[in-house]
Motif scaffolding. Structure first.
Motif, PDB file in Angstrom:
ATOM      1  N   ARG A  21       0.839  -1.207   0.000  1.00 30.48           N
ATOM      2  CA  ARG A  21       0.000   0.000   0.000  1.00 30.48           C
ATOM      3  C   ARG A  21       0.872   1.255   0.000  1.00 30.48           C
ATOM      4  NH1 ARG A  21      -5.028   1.379   3.994  1.00 30.48           N
ATOM      5  NH2 ARG A  21      -5.553   3.338   2.993  1.00 30.48           N
ATOM      6  N   GLU A  22       1.888   1.296   0.839  1.00 29.65           N
ATOM      7  CA  GLU A  22       2.785   2.460   0.887  1.00 29.65           C
ATOM      8  C   GLU A  22       3.500   2.651  -0.445  1.00 29.65           C
ATOM      9  OE1 GLU A  22       4.143   2.606   5.565  1.00 29.65           O
ATOM     10  OE2 GLU A  22       4.895   0.953   4.312  1.00 29.65           O
ATOM     11  N   ILE A  23       3.934   1.561  -1.053  1.00 30.80           N
ATOM     12  CA  ILE A  23       4.609   1.630  -2.355  1.00 30.80           C
ATOM     13  C   ILE A  23       3.655   2.171  -3.410  1.00 30.80           C
ATOM     14  CG2 ILE A  23       5.599   0.241  -4.224  1.00 30.80           C
ATOM     15  CD1 ILE A  23       6.767  -1.568  -1.930  1.00 30.80           C
ATOM     16  N   THR A  24       2.429   1.674  -3.406  1.00 33.99           N
ATOM     17  CA  THR A  24       1.415   2.120  -4.368  1.00 33.99           C
ATOM     18  C   THR A  24       1.129   3.607  -4.213  1.00 33.99           C
ATOM     19  OG1 THR A  24       0.429  -0.074  -4.404  1.00 33.99           O
ATOM     20  CG2 THR A  24      -0.954   1.727  -5.160  1.00 33.99           C
ATOM     21  N   GLU A  25       1.134   4.104  -2.975  1.00 35.10           N
ATOM     22  CA  GLU A  25       0.899   5.527  -2.736  1.00 35.10           C
ATOM     23  C   GLU A  25       2.084   6.389  -3.156  1.00 35.10           C
ATOM     24  OE1 GLU A  25      -0.076   5.708   1.424  1.00 35.10           O
ATOM     25  OE2 GLU A  25      -2.057   4.814   1.103  1.00 35.10           O
ATOM     26  N   LEU A  26       3.304   5.883  -3.020  1.00 40.53           N
ATOM     27  CA  LEU A  26       4.500   6.662  -3.351  1.00 40.53           C
ATOM     28  C   LEU A  26       4.861   6.628  -4.834  1.00 40.53           C
ATOM     29  CD1 LEU A  26       6.799   5.768  -0.323  1.00 40.53           C
ATOM     30  CD2 LEU A  26       5.854   8.021  -0.872  1.00 40.53           C
ATOM     31  N   LEU A  27       4.530   5.560  -5.520  1.00 38.53           N
ATOM     32  CA  LEU A  27       4.955   5.380  -6.914  1.00 38.53           C
ATOM     33  C   LEU A  27       4.562   6.539  -7.836  1.00 38.53           C
ATOM     34  CD1 LEU A  27       6.653   3.415  -8.484  1.00 38.53           C
ATOM     35  CD2 LEU A  27       4.586   2.125  -9.022  1.00 38.53           C
ATOM     36  N   PRO A  28       3.354   7.097  -7.734  1.00 42.72           N
ATOM     37  CA  PRO A  28       3.019   8.229  -8.618  1.00 42.72           C
ATOM     38  C   PRO A  28       3.886   9.468  -8.388  1.00 42.72           C
ATOM     39  CG  PRO A  28       1.032   7.280  -7.660  1.00 42.72           C
ATOM     40  CD  PRO A  28       2.200   6.650  -6.960  1.00 42.72           C
ATOM     41  N   GLU A  29       4.560   9.542  -7.256  1.00 41.22           N
ATOM     42  CA  GLU A  29       5.408  10.699  -6.961  1.00 41.22           C
ATOM     43  C   GLU A  29       6.771  10.619  -7.647  1.00 41.22           C
ATOM     44  OE1 GLU A  29       5.391  12.290  -2.998  1.00 41.22           O
ATOM     45  OE2 GLU A  29       3.708  10.967  -2.472  1.00 41.22           O
ATOM     46  N   VAL A  30       7.087   9.482  -8.247  1.00 40.44           N
ATOM     47  CA  VAL A  30       8.369   9.323  -8.949  1.00 40.44           C
ATOM     48  C   VAL A  30       8.092   8.912 -10.394  1.00 40.44           C
ATOM     49  CG1 VAL A  30       9.875   8.949  -6.957  1.00 40.44           C
ATOM     50  CG2 VAL A  30       8.617   7.024  -7.892  1.00 40.44           C
ATOM     51  N   ARG A  31       7.619   9.884 -11.164  1.00 36.24           N
ATOM     52  CA  ARG A  31       7.296   9.632 -12.573  1.00 36.24           C
ATOM     53  C   ARG A  31       8.516   9.101 -13.318  1.00 36.24           C
ATOM     54  NH1 ARG A  31       5.447  15.070 -14.450  1.00 36.24           N
ATOM     55  NH2 ARG A  31       6.403  14.256 -16.324  1.00 36.24           N
ATOM     56  N   GLY A  32       8.268   8.117 -14.166  1.00 40.98           N
ATOM     57  CA  GLY A  32       9.356   7.535 -14.943  1.00 40.98           C
ATOM     58  C   GLY A  32       9.990   6.331 -14.266  1.00 40.98           C
ATOM     59  N   TRP A  33       9.614   6.073 -13.031  1.00 44.56           N
ATOM     60  CA  TRP A  33      10.127   4.930 -12.287  1.00 44.56           C
ATOM     61  C   TRP A  33       9.027   3.881 -12.184  1.00 44.56           C
ATOM     62  CZ3 TRP A  33      15.171   4.742 -10.467  1.00 44.56           C
ATOM     63  CH2 TRP A  33      15.890   5.942 -10.613  1.00 44.56           C
ATOM     64  N   SER A  34       9.424   2.615 -12.164  1.00 41.00           N
ATOM     65  CA  SER A  34       8.440   1.544 -12.056  1.00 41.00           C
ATOM     66  C   SER A  34       8.962   0.457 -11.126  1.00 41.00           C
ATOM     67  CB  SER A  34       8.149   0.950 -13.435  1.00 41.00           C
ATOM     68  OG  SER A  34       9.326   0.398 -13.987  1.00 41.00           O
ATOM     69  N   LEU A  35       8.069  -0.422 -10.741  1.00 42.75           N
ATOM     70  CA  LEU A  35       8.461  -1.571  -9.933  1.00 42.75           C
ATOM     71  C   LEU A  35       8.864  -2.698 -10.863  1.00 42.75           C
ATOM     72  CD1 LEU A  35       5.849  -1.753  -7.066  1.00 42.75           C
ATOM     73  CD2 LEU A  35       8.217  -1.013  -6.955  1.00 42.75           C
ATOM     74  N   LYS A  36      10.018  -3.250 -10.619  1.00 40.17           N
ATOM     75  CA  LYS A  36      10.514  -4.380 -11.401  1.00 40.17           C
ATOM     76  C   LYS A  36      11.094  -5.372 -10.401  1.00 40.17           C
ATOM     77  CE  LYS A  36      13.769  -5.432 -15.125  1.00 40.17           C
ATOM     78  NZ  LYS A  36      14.803  -4.853 -15.998  1.00 40.17           N
ATOM     79  N   GLU A  37      10.418  -6.495 -10.244  1.00 36.29           N
ATOM     80  CA  GLU A  37      10.841  -7.523  -9.294  1.00 36.29           C
ATOM     81  C   GLU A  37      10.999  -6.954  -7.884  1.00 36.29           C
ATOM     82  OE1 GLU A  37      14.253  -9.540 -10.935  1.00 36.29           O
ATOM     83  OE2 GLU A  37      13.228  -9.862 -12.843  1.00 36.29           O
ATOM     84  N   GLY A  38      10.055  -6.094  -7.482  1.00 38.97           N
ATOM     85  CA  GLY A  38      10.060  -5.533  -6.144  1.00 38.97           C
ATOM     86  C   GLY A  38      11.054  -4.415  -5.908  1.00 38.97           C
ATOM     87  N   ARG A  39      11.637  -3.918  -6.984  1.00 36.78           N
ATOM     88  CA  ARG A  39      12.644  -2.854  -6.884  1.00 36.78           C
ATOM     89  C   ARG A  39      12.188  -1.648  -7.699  1.00 36.78           C
ATOM     90  NH1 ARG A  39      17.778  -5.833  -5.545  1.00 36.78           N
ATOM     91  NH2 ARG A  39      16.984  -7.883  -4.992  1.00 36.78           N
ATOM     92  N   LEU A  40      12.614  -0.473  -7.296  1.00 39.13           N
ATOM     93  CA  LEU A  40      12.266   0.766  -7.973  1.00 39.13           C
ATOM     94  C   LEU A  40      13.298   1.012  -9.066  1.00 39.13           C
ATOM     95  CD1 LEU A  40      10.248   3.102  -7.845  1.00 39.13           C
ATOM     96  CD2 LEU A  40      11.767   4.203  -6.187  1.00 39.13           C
ATOM     97  N   THR A  41      12.843   0.999 -10.310  1.00 36.55           N
ATOM     98  CA  THR A  41      13.771   0.967 -11.440  1.00 36.55           C
ATOM     99  C   THR A  41      13.407   1.988 -12.519  1.00 36.55           C
ATOM    100  OG1 THR A  41      14.084  -1.397 -11.073  1.00 36.55           O
ATOM    101  CG2 THR A  41      14.732  -0.562 -13.219  1.00 36.55           C
ATOM    102  N   ALA A  42      14.441   2.556 -13.135  1.00 35.39           N
ATOM    103  CA  ALA A  42      14.278   3.405 -14.315  1.00 35.39           C
ATOM    104  C   ALA A  42      15.429   3.116 -15.272  1.00 35.39           C
ATOM    105  CB  ALA A  42      14.257   4.877 -13.948  1.00 35.39           C
ATOM    106  N   ARG A  43      15.151   3.297 -16.548  1.00 35.49           N
ATOM    107  CA  ARG A  43      16.149   3.055 -17.599  1.00 35.49           C
ATOM    108  C   ARG A  43      16.365   4.353 -18.365  1.00 35.49           C
ATOM    109  NH1 ARG A  43      15.769  -1.423 -22.452  1.00 35.49           N
ATOM    110  NH2 ARG A  43      18.007  -1.800 -22.531  1.00 35.49           N
ATOM    111  N   PHE A  44      17.618   4.706 -18.568  1.00 37.02           N
ATOM    112  CA  PHE A  44      17.979   5.940 -19.249  1.00 37.02           C
ATOM    113  C   PHE A  44      18.810   5.607 -20.483  1.00 37.02           C
ATOM    114  CE2 PHE A  44      17.540   6.631 -14.719  1.00 37.02           C
ATOM    115  CZ  PHE A  44      16.665   7.706 -14.659  1.00 37.02           C
ATOM    116  N   GLY A  45      18.456   6.201 -21.624  1.00 32.03           N
ATOM    117  CA  GLY A  45      19.148   5.924 -22.873  1.00 32.03           C
ATOM    118  C   GLY A  45      20.115   7.039 -23.269  1.00 32.03           C
TER     119      GLY A  45
END
Length: 115
Positions: A21-45
């Motif tokens: 629940r806490e993760i779901t509430e915080l995730l919209p605050e970090v645009r461009g980041w997603s959950l991947k295997e329980g970790r907060l992840t972003a990819r930059f090209g």
């Protein structure tokens, strides 16, 4: 308060990981980041390996200043994956979201010519 302006807590090793629940509430605050295997992840090209490596090094220096470190990798010679996860607690902490927000803010400011 904006996540990027929150202080990093140095004592998270004795805390519980964030709940779904806490993760779901915080995730919209970090645009461009997603959950991947329980970790907060972003990819930059980037254009190529040299630019990707320079970015990876800047992220490493940024993390060292805060004493909260991501997992970093270069993929396909031009993509940098940044993954936040608090190994000491076996899950995500608020610090992970704070660091993701700070990194995103730094990148936005750099593109805008502020940093």
């Amino acid at each position: 308060m904006d996540l990027s302006s929150e202080a990093i807590r140095p004592d998270v090793a004795n805390t519980a990981p964030l709940t779904r629940r806490e993760i779901t509430e915080l995730l919209p605050e970090v645009r461009g980041w997603s959950l991947k295997e329980g970790r907060l992840t972003a990819r930059f090209g980037f254009k190529g390996f040299v630019e990707a490596l320079a970015f990876l090094n800047r992220v490493a220096e940024f993390a060292a200043r805060e004493n909260h470190f991501p997992d970093l990798s270069i993929q396909e010679g031009r993509y940098v994956e940044v993954t936040w996860y608090t190994h000491a607690i076996g899950g995500l902490s608020r610090n992970d979201f704070i660091m993701a927000a700070r990194l995103s803010e730094r990148l936005r400011n750099r593109r805008a010519g502020i940093v």
